[in-house]
Design an enzyme around this catalytic site. Structure first.
Site, PDB file in Angstrom:
ATOM      1  N   LYS A  81       0.846  -1.187   0.000  1.00 23.39           N
ATOM      2  CA  LYS A  81       0.000   0.000   0.000  1.00 23.39           C
ATOM      3  C   LYS A  81       0.882   1.237   0.000  1.00 23.39           C
ATOM      4  O   LYS A  81       1.955   1.252   0.614  1.00 23.39           O
ATOM      5  CB  LYS A  81      -0.888  -0.042   1.252  1.00 23.39           C
ATOM      6  CG  LYS A  81      -2.022   0.971   1.294  1.00 23.39           C
ATOM      7  CD  LYS A  81      -2.872   0.741   2.555  1.00 23.39           C
ATOM      8  CE  LYS A  81      -4.002   1.744   2.688  1.00 23.39           C
ATOM      9  NZ  LYS A  81      -4.822   1.477   3.903  1.00 23.39           N
ATOM     10  N   SER A 156      -9.681   1.548   3.174  1.00 26.16           N
ATOM     11  CA  SER A 156      -8.836   2.330   2.300  1.00 26.16           C
ATOM     12  C   SER A 156      -7.826   1.525   1.500  1.00 26.16           C
ATOM     13  O   SER A 156      -7.255   2.049   0.548  1.00 26.16           O
ATOM     14  CB  SER A 156      -8.084   3.363   3.161  1.00 26.16           C
ATOM     15  OG  SER A 156      -7.198   2.705   4.057  1.00 26.16           O
ATOM     16  N   SER A 180      -9.786  -1.015   7.307  1.00 27.95           N
ATOM     17  CA  SER A 180      -9.249  -0.732   5.977  1.00 27.95           C
ATOM     18  C   SER A 180      -8.548  -1.899   5.282  1.00 27.95           C
ATOM     19  O   SER A 180      -8.206  -1.805   4.104  1.00 27.95           O
ATOM     20  CB  SER A 180      -8.271   0.449   6.041  1.00 27.95           C
ATOM     21  OG  SER A 180      -8.989   1.659   6.077  1.00 27.95           O
TER      22      SER A 180
END
Lengths: 498, 480, 101
Positions: A81, A156, A180
């Site tokens: 990420k 996210s 997330s």
């Protein structure tokens, strides 16, 4: 190759490497090809480290030929990420404000993966600074759900989840502050593990809410999540919140069989009674409970009365910490600076650099967090939320005296359509099942448990366990995975169109 | 109307450690700009603080030196504000649970003005630990930042408003600095910014129970500046009160060249620091064992040493004040005096000869070419009348220059005092014969003439005769 | 304080100033409404009796997590300067003039 790379797991890829059926370079190349073909439509990656990944793969192949591999995972690519630091790479966190910044250091998790010979393939898309549940708040581009492109992948860590689901990554790292990792895993039909707070070092994870953030894997199988947990976890002198007594060797559960005899699984009634829970999701998770019972588990109803306050506490604590954590993004030492011409230029530089380069959701939460910490409001909001947090912890502690692991839905519904949820509060409330694990600091994992009948979207079952009980949780999750109707299902990314 | 000043001091002290407080960059002064920096002290994305145990230990030691209560439970908090010298735009500091509270510092002795300060205890409200900020340099149309200082461990020591005169404020600072030196906590070099001081001062009529309006003074770069600024400011406020004008609550800047304070700003901008517990750091539990261990390693305080010196070595309070001014000097004196039969004389030699020599050479006590045993030996050579005080001065210079032992110098150069009666007698004879008119002067009552004759004898003996003996014998001789 | 006008919770412009965020009038208006409803929602916490409850600041509390004092290499200054939006003499980070302190 291209056809089965899409379904190849991290652990299986390691086996193929060991058996010499594939080289690391071929593996990386195959993934890069899939990214080239599919990612323009998906938007899962913000950047791909093509050259370094290929050259590192060649080095790994050379090591393996000499019998000098660094670990069984040497030469395996992984995606991270964009809020996790990798030396020499960008680290935008999906924000304009960090455009142009190059990280001079590796996050501890990245260092550990590199030490094992793993290769960073690319950086995955995300909601700006991990604030969001849809990845629509990326400053660069939205991510499409590989199962239905008009739907969000969740967030996210939407880029991480989508890249794994679409076979653009063997596995990916994400971060979970209020769900997330688990929520996008559920929306994209992959496995997502949020470890116990402190089990994995946060050093190098760009902080959203320091007391809630935790890095974890998004993978195709529970076993892969266990393998990656073992690779990245453990105490770190650079992170004072990492703990010495985290679970270790959790992938060992796969060696001992996955018996659920005598295991007590609790189903918190407040979760299943939640008014916003879709009937389809409730049914799929209840099916999961039955499957567990059939394998010998003892399933019972439990109660977590304070869970209804979790979102309120979370939306005080997380924005408060975020408002402080994000203060450093000011255009002074790195990132984008807006040159202010007006008098009082310093103040204007701050205001414009931050005002113009943070996205709307980030600004909204910074304002909320600044407000709840401001003079005269601390006790009414922040302190009260921290006390509510204590109540939640106690809730879980009590429930875990009665059962080993909890089973809940990961999300109230399947993936929603892009631009469908516009009201912030509505978006916030969709985290109702995942947030309390972050507040309590306990581990959670989302495992695919079926598809909605209407739209064929993935549904996730969430398992929660006491602090440091990753092993027990993974045993139950893996046992369930064997029975799950969703196991081994992958989207056909060449044809999906929602 | 009679007025009195109320003074409180806020002192920032850099803690001497090998590395910074939250990262392992070196804690050093005077390096090339931005070379002692890393992602942590630059506040780069993703970094976390790792607190330096030594900084905590030394802050606790500082608290113990100041007789503070040491917290059993303490924690770090974030103080949020935007400023280019603050890399994260929040400072990791301590808000409601500082490491040390409710202490005091004893002041006494001769003040900066030369007046005696009555012994008093100045309250220390709290000592907390935080990170220092970067250094900003103003270059006209822009500013530049050097982050080497960012993250140096910094103690904030807040006094109670207990001081009433510039002398007391000066004495408090001097005592504080001495204690920090003694316990090796901080180098306290104001020129290097290791010690910084803000002053609050108000003036009120003695019979007025309320407080006056508080004025803060900044830009104080020496203890002397603190003293001068306070003297100026107290006068300024008195004059205002005498004219029945109001003292404004404001911050003033000390202008050292012109010797005046000037207005910096009138109203404190409304700060809202949004303190909250630092989530990246765990709280501190200071156990009794840890406290005990720190206490065991503490040095004797300068105050108790002063007292002991007066008692054990029979020196004056003033001498003790001078000799304890620096720990190295106090150690030096004590080693020299402890085994000496004449500690008072040791004190004199150290205070006049030794410190004078070091001052001329620009050297510190540690850089002395001779150890305390040399001073002790020199004094004992005088005490047992091997050499005179006059010869002792020459021997002192010689030993400081060469590092040789005083006994060896005396031996080598044959400087032993002449005590042989017959030799002295022959010098006397010679001088009396050669100076008949002076002898006459003495006999006719001019006491001064004797001094001259003694001088001549000393000259003849190359200073080796015992002056007292010469004096006595001459008197005898001439009275016959 | 500049906050708390009438029945509303928050003065968005004042708080945005504290947070050094330049906002457009439209943003202020939008946030004002949205944050009002969020704050109304989080006010549900006031229904809880939380007297005598210790606040939780850390999910897994420990104490005295510190490191031993010891210095090691710092980072390369060129990297610091390269990341900076503006610099001076290749060794300083340059910022608009800092007026006053």
């Amino acid at each position: 190759m291209d056809k089965n790379i899409a379904t190849l797991s991290f652990a299986h890829a390691a086996e193929l490497l060991r058996e010499g059926q594939i080289s690391s370079r071929e593996l990386v190349q195959a993934l890069l090809s899939r990214v080239d073909v599919h990612d323009e439509a998906l938007g899962a990656y913000l950047s791909v480290a093509r050259e370094s990944a290929l050259s590192e793969a060649e080095e790994a192949d050379a090591r393996r030929q000499k019998g000098e591999q660094l670990s069984p995972w040497d030469g395996l690519p992984i995606s991270v990420k964009d809020n996790i630091a990798v030396a020499g790479q960008a680290n935008t966190c999906g924000s304009k404000i960090l455009e142009g910044y190059t990280s001079p250091y590796d996050a501890t998790v990245v260092r550990r993966l590199k030490d094992a010979g793993c290769i960073v393939l690319g950086r995955t898309n995300m909601d700006e600074f991990a604030m969001g549940s849809s990845t629509e708040h990326s400053a660069y581009k939205p991510v499409a759900n590989p199962w239905a492109r008009s739907c969000v992948p969740g967030g996210s860590s939407g880029g991480s989840a989508a890249s794994v689901a679409a076979g653009e990554a063997l596995a990916a790292l994400g971060s979970d502050t209020g769900g997330s990792i688990r929520q996008p895993a559920a929306f994209c039909g992959v496995v997502g593990l949020k470890p116990t707070y402190g089990a994995v070092s946060r050093y190098g994870l760009v902080a959203f809410a320091s007391s809630l953030d935790q890095i974890g894997p998004l993978t195709k199988t529970v076993r892969d999540s266990a393998v990656l947990y073992d690779l990245i976890s453990g105490p770190d002198p650079n992170d004072a919140t990492s703990v010495p007594d985290a679970a270790t060797g959790v992938s060992g559960v796969f060696d001992s069989g996955l018996s659920l005899e005598g295991k007590k699984i609790g189903m918190p009634k407040e979760f299943f009674d939640y008014e916003g829970l879709s009937a389809e999701v409730r049914e799929k998770v209840q099916n999961a409970a039955e499957a567990l019972e059939q394998r010998g588990a003892n399933v019972k109803e439990v109660s977590l009365p304070y869970n209804e306050f979790a979102i309120a506490a979370y939306y005080i604590i997380a924005p408060a910490e975020a408002s402080s954590n994000l203060a450093r993004f000011d255009g002074i030492r790195y990132g984008r600076r807006e040159v202010a011409e007006a008098a009082g230029r310093l103040l204007e530089t701050y205001r414009l650099s931050r005002g113009k380069n943070f996205g709307e959701e980030v600004k909204r939460r910074i304002i909320l967090g600044t407000y709840v910490l401001s003079s005269g409001y601390y006790d009414a909001y922040y302190l009260r939320a921290q006390k509510a947090r204590t109540k939640l912890r106690e809730d879980f502690a009590r429930v875990f005296e009665e059962c080993d692991v909890l089973l809940t839905p990961t999300t109230p519904s399947g993936a929603f359509r892009m631009k469908q949820v516009t009201e912030p509060l509505q978006m916030y409330r969709s985290d109702i099942f995942t947030i309390s694990a972050n507040l309590a600091g306990i581990p959670g994992i989302s495992v695919p448990c079926g598809f909605t009948e209407t739209e064929g979207l993935p549904v996730g079952a969430q398992f929660l366990a006491p602090h440091f009980a990753e092993k027990e949780m993974l045993r139950v999750a893996a046992a369930y995975e064997q029975a799950s109707p969703a196991a081994g299902c992958y989207p056909d990314v060449t044809e999906t169109d929602g | 109307m009679e007025y009195e000043a109320v003074i409180g001091l806020e002192v920032h002290l850099q803690v001497r450690t090998a590395s910074k407080i939250f990262c392992s960059c070196a804690n050093r002064f005077g390096e090339e700009p931005n070379t002692l920096v890393c992602p942590v002290c630059l506040g780069y994305p993703g970094v976390l603080p790792a607190v330096n145990k030594q900084a905590i230990t030394k802050t606790i030691a500082a608290g113990m030196m100041c007789n503070c209560e040491i917290a059993g439970y303490s924690k770090f908090d974030r103080k949020n504000y935007f400023y280019p010298d603050m890399p994260k735009n929040y400072q990791i500091s301590q808000y409601d649970l500082p490491l040390c509270q409710n202490g005091s510092v004893r002041i006494e002795g001769v003040g900066f003005s030369g007046d005696e300060i009555p012994r008093r205890h100045i309250g220390v409200r709290r000592i907390h630990l935080e990170e220092d900020v970067a250094k900003s340099i103003h270059v006209g149309s822009y500013s530049v930042i050097d982050f080497n200082r960012a993250g140096v461990p910094l103690m904030e020591i807040v006094s109670e408003p207990d001081m009433t005169s510039p002398d007391e404020a000066h004495a408090y600072l001097t005592e504080l600095k001495q204690m920090m030196h003694y316990a090796d906590i901080s180098d306290c070099d104001m020129e290097k910014g290791q010690m910084r001081c803000d002053v609050n001062v108000s003036v009120r009529a003695v019979d007025n129970p309320g407080f006056g309006t508080k004025v803060e003074i900044k830009n104080l770069n020496s203890f002397r500046a603190v003293h001068r600024a306070l003297s100026y400011e107290i006068e300024r406020q008195k004059e205002l009160l005498e004219e029945s004008a109001a003292v404004e609550q404001e911050t003033r800047r000390w202008n050292d060249e012109e010797g005046v304070t000037t207005l910096m700003r009138t109203k404190e901008e409304a700060h809202d620091y949004r303190y909250f517990p630092e989530p990246d750091l765990m709280p501190l539990q200071i156990s009794a064992d840890m406290r005990e261990e720190i206490r065991r390693n503490l040095p004797e305080s300068p105050a108790s040493r002063r007292e002991r010196f007066v008692q054990e070595y029979a020196i004056t309070a003033y001498d003790a004040q001078v000799l304890t001014g620096e720990k190295a000097l106090a150690d030096f004196f004590e080693e020299a005096a402890a085994a000496s039969s004449a500690p008072k004389r040791v004190a004199n030699v150290i205070m006049t000869e030794f410190l004078g020599w070091l001052g001329d050479q620009g050297k510190t006590v540690r850089e002395s070419p001779v150890g305390p045993e040399a001073i002790r030996e020199l004094v004992s050579l005088v005490e047992n009348e091997t050499i005179s005080m006059k010869i002792a001065k020459d021997v002192f210079s010689e030993m400081m220059e060469t590092g040789k032992a005083p006994g060896d110098i005396v031996e080598e150069k044959g400087l032993q005092q002449v005590t042989d009666q017959s030799v002295i007698e022959s010098y006397l004879q010679q001088v009396v014969q050669e100076n008949p008119s002076v002898v006459d002067d003495y006999k006719s009552g001019k006491e001064k003439a004797l001094k001259y004759l003694v001088g001549q004898v000393m000259k003849l003996s190359q200073g080796k005769a015992n002056p007292q003996q010469v004096n006595d014998r001459l008197r005898d001789m001439l009275s016959q | 304080m500049g906050q708390g006008n009438g029945t509303s919770h928050i003065d968005v412009r004042y708080v945005a100033d504290l947070a050094r965020l330049e906002l457009t009038d439209e943003e202020v208006e939008k946030f004002q409404g949205e944050l009002e409803s969020v704050l109304t929602y989080v006010d549900t916490l006031s229904r809880l009796d939380l007297s005598d409850i210790e606040p939780t600041a850390h999910a897994n509390p420990q104490a005295n997590v510190w490191r031993e004092d010891g210095a090691s290499e710092s980072m390369c200054r060129d990297d610091v300067i390269r990341n900076a939006p503006d610099s001076a003499e290749g060794k300083y980070i340059r910022v608009p003039p800092i007026i006053e302190e």
